[in-house]
Design an enzyme around this catalytic site. Structure first.
Site, short mmCIF file in Angstrom:
data_model
loop_
_atom_site.label_atom_id
_atom_site.label_comp_id
_atom_site.label_asym_id
_atom_site.label_seq_id
_atom_site.Cartn_x
_atom_site.Cartn_y
_atom_site.Cartn_z
N ASN A 97 0.85 -1.19 0.00
CA ASN A 97 0.00 0.00 0.00
C ASN A 97 0.88 1.24 0.00
O ASN A 97 1.89 1.30 0.69
CB ASN A 97 -0.90 0.00 1.24
N VAL A 106 0.90 2.14 8.07
CA VAL A 106 2.22 2.22 8.73
C VAL A 106 3.22 2.84 7.75
O VAL A 106 3.47 2.27 6.67
CB VAL A 106 2.70 0.83 9.18
N HIS A 110 6.64 -1.64 3.36
CA HIS A 110 6.49 -3.08 3.64
C HIS A 110 5.71 -3.73 2.52
O HIS A 110 4.88 -3.11 1.87
CB HIS A 110 5.79 -3.31 4.98
N HIS A 112 3.18 -6.98 1.91
CA HIS A 112 2.36 -8.03 2.50
C HIS A 112 2.51 -9.29 1.64
O HIS A 112 2.45 -9.20 0.41
CB HIS A 112 0.87 -7.66 2.48
P1 AMP Z 1 -0.65 -1.09 5.60
O1 AMP Z 1 -2.11 -0.74 5.64
O2 AMP Z 1 -0.22 -1.61 4.27
O3 AMP Z 1 0.19 0.04 6.13
O4 AMP Z 1 -0.49 -2.34 6.57
C1 AMP Z 1 -0.05 -2.25 7.88
C2 AMP Z 1 -0.20 -3.63 8.48
O5 AMP Z 1 0.54 -3.70 9.69
C3 AMP Z 1 -1.65 -4.03 8.81
O6 AMP Z 1 -1.98 -5.21 8.10
C4 AMP Z 1 -1.60 -4.24 10.33
O7 AMP Z 1 -2.43 -5.31 10.75
C5 AMP Z 1 -0.14 -4.54 10.56
N1 AMP Z 1 0.35 -4.24 11.90
C6 AMP Z 1 0.16 -3.13 12.64
N2 AMP Z 1 0.79 -3.21 13.82
C7 AMP Z 1 1.42 -4.41 13.83
C8 AMP Z 1 2.24 -5.10 14.78
N3 AMP Z 1 2.55 -4.56 15.97
N4 AMP Z 1 2.71 -6.33 14.46
C9 AMP Z 1 2.39 -6.90 13.26
N5 AMP Z 1 1.63 -6.30 12.33
C10 AMP Z 1 1.15 -5.08 12.61
#
Ligand code: AMP
Length: 127
Positions: A97, A106, A110, A112
């Site tokens: 994303n 975040v 990253h 997924h």
């Molecule tokens: P995005 O929307 O692409 O930024 O995805 C962020 C991802 O980080 C989401 O799928 C969340 O569930 C995941 N996430 C947030 N905090 C944590 C954490 N502490 N450990 C593992 N995954 C996380």
């Protein structure tokens, strides 16, 4: 707060804290360039995140600023992690994303990895 993908790197983001060991994670793979760990709120039977250890906000930021060795190491690790997780035979999905329209939560780049079963249509947003 949705990420625009253009802001400066925020070293208080949750993945920066994971990299510093301030927040626990379920690590599946780690090397000099990347950390891969299970998503805390899985959206598929297998849902793993792969993050570079360097500080990059988005895919664009990573591609623009990361050294070639880090970019190569990152993508090599993505493939290795998918294979390690046993996803090669039946297939999997990679997703990154970027910014508001994609709902990036975040602000640390990253990818997924989704797998472990049929994943449905590629996107669900209405056109
Ligand atoms: P995005 O929307 O692409 O930024 O995805 C962020 C991802 O980080 C989401 O799928 C969340 O569930 C995941 N996430 C947030 N905090 C944590 C954490 N502490 N450990 C593992 N995954 C996380």
């Amino acid at each position: 707060m949705p990420v625009t993908g253009l802001e400066p790197y925020d070293d208080q983001n949750v993945f920066a804290k994971i990299l510093r060991g301030e927040i626990p994670n379920k690590t599946v793979y780690e090397d000099e360039h990347v950390l891969a760990f299970h998503d805390i709120a899985p959206q598929a039977p297998v849902h793993v995140l792969v993050i570079p250890k360097g500080a990059y906000v988005s895919a664009r930021d990573f591609a623009a600023r990361a050294p070639h060795a880090e970019i190569g190491g990152f993508w090599r690790a993505v493939g290795q992690v998918a294979a390690m997780l046993g996803l090669e035979a039946d297939g999997y999905r990679l997703l990154a994303n970027h910014g508001m329209n994609a709902g990036q939560e975040v602000p640390h780049f990253h990818v997924h990895i989704f797998g472990g079963g049929p994943l449905g249509p590629m996107i669900s947003a209405k056109r």
